[in-house]
Design an enzyme around this catalytic site. Structure first.
Site, mmCIF file in Angstrom:
data_model
loop_
_atom_site.group_PDB
_atom_site.id
_atom_site.type_symbol
_atom_site.label_atom_id
_atom_site.label_comp_id
_atom_site.label_asym_id
_atom_site.label_seq_id
_atom_site.Cartn_x
_atom_site.Cartn_y
_atom_site.Cartn_z
ATOM 1 N N SER A 1 0.813 -1.219 0.000
ATOM 2 C CA SER A 1 0.000 0.000 0.000
ATOM 3 C C SER A 1 0.843 1.264 0.000
ATOM 4 O O SER A 1 0.307 2.357 -0.137
ATOM 5 C CB SER A 1 -0.928 0.002 1.217
ATOM 6 O OG SER A 1 -0.175 0.007 2.412
ATOM 7 N N LYS B 1 3.215 1.817 2.601
ATOM 8 C CA LYS B 1 3.499 2.129 3.997
ATOM 9 C C LYS B 1 4.955 2.496 4.228
ATOM 10 O O LYS B 1 5.254 3.532 4.812
ATOM 11 C CB LYS B 1 3.162 0.938 4.908
ATOM 12 C CG LYS B 1 1.756 0.440 4.862
ATOM 13 C CD LYS B 1 1.546 -0.739 5.799
ATOM 14 C CE LYS B 1 2.408 -1.936 5.535
ATOM 15 N NZ LYS B 1 2.058 -2.747 4.397
ATOM 16 N N HIS C 1 14.074 -2.204 -0.166
ATOM 17 C CA HIS C 1 14.007 -1.280 0.974
ATOM 18 C C HIS C 1 15.393 -0.699 1.260
ATOM 19 O O HIS C 1 15.521 0.504 1.482
ATOM 20 C CB HIS C 1 13.487 -1.994 2.222
ATOM 21 C CG HIS C 1 12.009 -2.180 2.247
ATOM 22 N ND1 HIS C 1 11.230 -1.678 3.248
ATOM 23 C CD2 HIS C 1 11.166 -2.803 1.397
ATOM 24 C CE1 HIS C 1 9.961 -1.988 3.021
ATOM 25 N NE2 HIS C 1 9.907 -2.680 1.901
ATOM 26 N N ARG D 1 17.067 3.631 1.001
ATOM 27 C CA ARG D 1 17.369 4.351 2.238
ATOM 28 C C ARG D 1 18.627 5.198 2.071
ATOM 29 O O ARG D 1 19.583 4.779 1.425
ATOM 30 C CB ARG D 1 17.609 3.374 3.389
ATOM 31 C CG ARG D 1 16.367 2.699 3.866
ATOM 32 C CD ARG D 1 16.565 2.065 5.218
ATOM 33 N NE ARG D 1 17.404 0.888 5.224
ATOM 34 C CZ ARG D 1 16.952 -0.356 5.337
ATOM 35 N NH1 ARG D 1 15.665 -0.588 5.417
ATOM 36 N NH2 ARG D 1 17.783 -1.354 5.366
ATOM 37 N N GLU E 1 19.211 -4.436 12.793
ATOM 38 C CA GLU E 1 18.445 -5.667 12.599
ATOM 39 C C GLU E 1 18.350 -6.383 13.931
ATOM 40 O O GLU E 1 19.327 -6.930 14.424
ATOM 41 C CB GLU E 1 19.117 -6.547 11.548
ATOM 42 C CG GLU E 1 19.113 -5.930 10.167
ATOM 43 C CD GLU E 1 19.790 -6.792 9.120
ATOM 44 O OE1 GLU E 1 20.482 -7.771 9.486
ATOM 45 O OE2 GLU E 1 19.629 -6.483 7.933
#
Length: 177
Positions: A12, A14, A52, A56, A64
């Site tokens: 979506s 997010k 992802h 960044r 992590e």
């Protein structure tokens, strides 16, 4: 913007939206409780993780860990957690409780959520968390699916109470609740 919960369905927008909220924040602690990417074992998951990572900023620090409460408490920068649903499923995996009655391990869940809420409340920098909005579709035929939806809803409600803003992402569009 101090503390924001970003929720929505799969794909979506997010994570991208959450990252944009902190784009000008300088150094950010990006807390990810996901499983490590292993292209040989799960190429689809590895591709998600890589997409992802590559978007960044290089000055953001990736942390992590499954102990997200501790990571938030230790961070001296703005924090982005991606994602609460992954943290929840990995926590249940670690506890080994998917097939056990919830009442027998409710204390593990409650303690973990309380630790997160305490760290969240006491963090002096902007905080953004990404979470899953589950339960809008069919009720799972599997007990583990129903449990995940129920517990995700509980965590989301608790986090929302300590947020300045909650954003629902739908088709890449933010809806401010």
């Amino acid at each position: 913007m101090t503390k924001v919960l970003v929720t929505g369905g799969v794909r979506s927008g997010k994570s991208l939206y959450a990252e944009m909220l902190l784009a000008d924040a300088g150094p950010v602690s990006y807390i990810t409780p996901g499983y490590p990417a292993d292209p040989a074992a799960d190429p689809e998951w590895a591709a998600r993780v890589y997409s992802h990572q590559k978007r960044r900023p290089t000055h953001w620090r990736t942390v992590e860990t499954l102990d997200i409460a501790h990571a938030v408490a230790e961070a001296d920068t703005p924090v982005l957690i991606d994602c609460i649903g992954t943290w929840l499923s990995r926590s249940i995996d670690t506890w080994g409780t998917w097939d056990q009655p919830f009442d027998s391990w409710r204390h593990l869940f409650d303690d973990a959520v309380l630790e997160l809420l305490d760290a969240w409340r006491n963090h002096d920098h902007p905080l953004v968390a990404v979470t899953n909005e589950v339960g809008w579709g069919l009720v799972s035929q599997y007990a583990s699916g129903r449990l995940f939806a129920d517990l995700t809803g509980r965590v989301n409600q608790r986090l929302a109470t300590v947020c300045d803003e909650v954003v629902l992402m739908v088709a890449g569009r933010p809806l401010h609740l």
